[in-house]
Design an enzyme around this catalytic site. Structure first.
Site, short mmCIF file in Angstrom:
data_model
loop_
_atom_site.label_atom_id
_atom_site.label_comp_id
_atom_site.label_asym_id
_atom_site.label_seq_id
_atom_site.Cartn_x
_atom_site.Cartn_y
_atom_site.Cartn_z
N HIS A 1 28.96 -3.08 -35.07
CA HIS A 1 28.29 -1.68 -34.70
C HIS A 1 27.13 -2.03 -33.48
O HIS A 1 27.10 -1.11 -32.65
CB HIS A 1 27.87 -1.12 -35.84
CG HIS A 1 27.11 0.39 -35.67
ND1 HIS A 1 28.23 1.42 -35.03
CD2 HIS A 1 26.07 0.94 -36.19
CE1 HIS A 1 27.12 2.42 -35.11
NE2 HIS A 1 26.20 2.34 -35.36
N HIS B 1 28.56 -1.80 -39.40
CA HIS B 1 28.13 -0.56 -39.67
C HIS B 1 29.12 -0.62 -41.15
O HIS B 1 30.28 -1.04 -41.05
CB HIS B 1 28.73 0.59 -38.97
CG HIS B 1 28.34 2.00 -39.36
ND1 HIS B 1 28.98 2.48 -40.46
CD2 HIS B 1 27.33 2.80 -38.96
CE1 HIS B 1 28.24 3.92 -40.65
NE2 HIS B 1 27.53 4.00 -39.83
N ARG C 1 21.27 -0.66 -44.15
CA ARG C 1 22.79 -0.77 -43.93
C ARG C 1 23.63 -2.35 -44.10
O ARG C 1 24.59 -2.31 -44.51
CB ARG C 1 22.91 -0.52 -42.29
CG ARG C 1 23.96 -0.20 -41.77
CD ARG C 1 23.96 0.23 -40.22
NE ARG C 1 23.77 1.69 -40.32
CZ ARG C 1 23.60 2.32 -39.06
NH1 ARG C 1 23.76 1.62 -37.82
NH2 ARG C 1 23.60 3.44 -39.05
N GLU D 1 19.46 9.57 -43.95
CA GLU D 1 20.22 8.38 -43.83
C GLU D 1 19.78 7.06 -44.39
O GLU D 1 18.60 7.30 -44.97
CB GLU D 1 20.64 8.15 -42.29
CG GLU D 1 21.57 9.09 -41.44
CD GLU D 1 21.84 8.59 -40.26
OE1 GLU D 1 21.25 7.73 -39.64
OE2 GLU D 1 22.54 9.45 -39.57
N ARG E 1 18.57 -3.00 -38.11
CA ARG E 1 18.03 -1.81 -37.63
C ARG E 1 18.15 -0.50 -38.46
O ARG E 1 19.05 -0.44 -39.11
CB ARG E 1 18.83 -1.34 -36.23
CG ARG E 1 18.70 -0.02 -35.61
CD ARG E 1 19.22 0.38 -34.47
NE ARG E 1 20.76 0.26 -34.54
CZ ARG E 1 21.42 1.28 -35.08
NH1 ARG E 1 20.63 2.67 -35.34
NH2 ARG E 1 22.82 1.41 -35.07
C1 SIN Z 1 25.91 6.76 -37.96
O1 SIN Z 1 25.85 7.91 -37.64
O2 SIN Z 1 26.32 6.02 -39.30
C2 SIN Z 1 25.36 5.66 -37.07
C3 SIN Z 1 23.90 5.96 -36.94
C4 SIN Z 1 23.50 4.89 -36.14
O3 SIN Z 1 23.98 3.69 -35.93
O4 SIN Z 1 21.98 4.68 -36.23
#
Ligand code: SIN
Length: 536
Positions: A347, A240, A286, A124, A382
């Site tokens: 988010h 998000h 993010r 990620e 985060r």
């Molecule tokens: C996501 O699946 O993009 C969210 C994961 C997160 O908020 O850590």
């Protein structure tokens, strides 16, 4: 601002339990399961037991298991995303205690995706390694379902639904009891307990667009704040980057794991654009991706951008992302052929009730865990998939602390009476809520500035002034005052921080400023007097 939102008299029904846990997400239920079985635990869910932010989490849980990975690399990535404000010691605990807690989940029956007996690891944004374990794209639900099922089998744990915690009662800075509204009967109940663990989640519902469920109205933070706890880092609100943008659904998350598996972002002309904003492109932190999308939408005068994973075959997508695949298909979007319309939405809040490394707050016997807490791990932004992990690691720490000390504590036998002054509030609160959400969305969003924040402040101050004169009795009314309280604190901290850092971006102070390598602590006195304390 009132200390207590509702009154109680001597006739109130009283229930006793050793530990009261507010919230049925991963932090609350895992804490309950880790507390020794000779301690009596009651978990309160605001709605049904399975409604929580945790249950909606798609991506997964970060843990350094790969051959080339290590807790140190996980620590470095977390600190990098946190933009200078993460607490190194707390992060060190997080990354080093991750593995044991994941093992506990597996022992409790959680089924993460595996190949040849080894946990699958995905990537990620802002992770330097593949380290996200997952259960397809419904990791949160898989974990929550198994935790809830395990807790139902435990004799010492009671799960109560539709119980709305309103205020904690404190004496000599020690938490003694909690006033709760039983939504099924409309009556108040006083829960007396040796300990309270607040795990009630965040405040996404302060915004018009959010990936959060309806319960996320900042209740735990507002309750703690009224009782004198400190709320920290409240200006850091995470958006998000890729939440579905469809007229029928503007809150469904399109997991970051989709970008982790190679999806790219395109503007309304079908052109890729992330390379114009950051060298890490779609896998930048993010906050960077959310802001880049925001700018691209402004530049192209469009309401969304598009996520493109159509180069992967249908069979793979249906298997790896079954929930996203089916949800999109239901809305007429075949992700193996079509681009997915997405836009940023609120988010997660990095800030919350300030805790130490055992989850303790400044109020004795009152702990906080999960999104409602601020352990200092996330700093200004985060890192993806660190939130479920934080709930596990600190839930276990809280449980250890309580298990070790509970015999030293006694339940209180005092009777509490709280006067409730003011007239009954008879107006519908839905309009007030709409005003708060609109102000937060338009003025306290991804990009902020002084004039917008002052406008939001005016709306929220006016709302609070009116609400403060009334008596409340319904959950909707209490929720609204909690939302206004938290909105006021977020705006005050955002106004105070005259720099840009992590998720807090000020167009009038668009660079980080070393003088601001400090946290803003918000307590009742400070907000009421409009002054702040700083700590480093
Ligand atoms: C996501 O699946 O993009 C969210 C994961 C997160 O908020 O850590």
């Amino acid at each position: 601002m009132k200390r207590y939102i509702v009154g109680i008299d001597e006739n109130i029904e009283t229930v006793c339990t050793d530990v009261l846990i507010i919230g049925s997400g991963i932090a609350g239920v895992y804490t309950a399961l880790c507390i020794s079985e000779n301690v009596d635990v009651t978990i309160l869910a605001k709605e049904e037991i399975d409604i929580s932010n945790s249950a909606l989490a798609q991506g997964g849980i970060a843990v350094s298991l790969g051959e080339e990975d290590s807790p140190k690399f996980h620590l470095d990535d977390t600190l990098f995303a946190g933009a200078g404000l993460s607490d190194r010691e707390m992060v060190w605990h997080l990354v080093n205690e991750a593995k044991d807690n994941i093992k506990n989940l597996v022992d409790l029956g959680v089924r993460f995706d595996m190949t040849g007996g080894v946990l699958d690891l995905t990537k990620e944004a802002a992770h330097s390694q593949r380290r996200i374990i997952h259960a397809k794209d419904f990791t949160g639900k898989e974990v929550c379902d198994k935790l809830i099922a395990s807790s139902k089998k435990r004799k010492n744990i009671k799960l109560l639904e539709k119980m709305y915690a309103i205020d904690i009662i404190i004496e000599e800075n020690k938490c003694k009891a909690t006033i709760v509204l039983d939504q099924k009967t409309g009556k108040k109940i006083l829960f007396k307990s040796k300990y309270v663990v607040c795990a009630s989640g965040g405040f996404g519902q302060l915004y018009e667009v959010t990936s959060n469920p309806i319960i996320a109205t900042g209740d735990g933070m507002a309750m703690a704040y009224r009782a004198g706890a400190t709320l920290t880092d409240m200006e850091f609100v995470q958006f998000h980057p890729t939440v579905l943008y469809h007229k029928k659904d503007k809150s469904f998350l399109i997991s970051e794991a989709v970008r982790g598996e190679g999806a790219v972002l395109r503007n309304c002309f079908g052109e890729r654009f992330m390379h114009n904003y950051d060298e890490l492109k779609e896998l930048a932190p993010r906050d960077v991706v959310a802001r880049s999308i925001f700018k691209e939408m402004e530049k192209t005068q469009s309401e969304c951008v598009y996520l493109d994973i159509s180069f992967k075959d249908r069979e793979y997508l249906e298997k790896r992302f079954p929930k996203i695949f089916a949800t999109c298909l239901n809305l007429g979007i075949d992700i193996s052929k079509d681009y997915i319309p997405v836009a940023p939405a609120e988010h997660y809040c990095m800030g919350g009730i300030k805790t130490d490394m055992s989850g303790k707050t400044q109020i004795k016997n009152f702990y906080a865990c999960g999104e409602v807490a601020c352990t200092g791990i996330h700093g200004a932004n985060r890192l993806a998939s660190n939130s479920l992990l934080e709930g596990l690691v600190f839930g276990k720490r809280i449980a250890n602390d309580i298990s070790m000390n509970h015999l030293k504590e006694k339940l209180d036998d005092k009777q509490y009476i709280i006067d409730d002054k003011g007239d009954n509030y008879s107006q519908p609160v839905s309009e007030v809520e709409k005003r708060i959400k609109k102000a937060m969305n338009s003025k306290v969003g991804i990009v902020r500035n002084e004039s917008g924040l002052l406008q939001a402040k005016q709306v929220i101050d006016k709302t609070l002034q009116v609400l403060d004169q009334y008596k409340f009795d319904s959950m909707a009314q209490i929720q609204t005052i909690n939302m206004a309280t938290i909105a006021k604190i977020v705006v005050a901290a955002a106004l105070k921080r005259t720099e840009s850092r992590g998720a807090h971006f000020r167009s009038d102070f668009d660079q980080p400023d070393d003088q601001w390598m400090i946290h803003i602590d918000n307590t009742r006195k400070e907000i009421d007097d409009e002054t702040f304390e700083f700590n480093d």
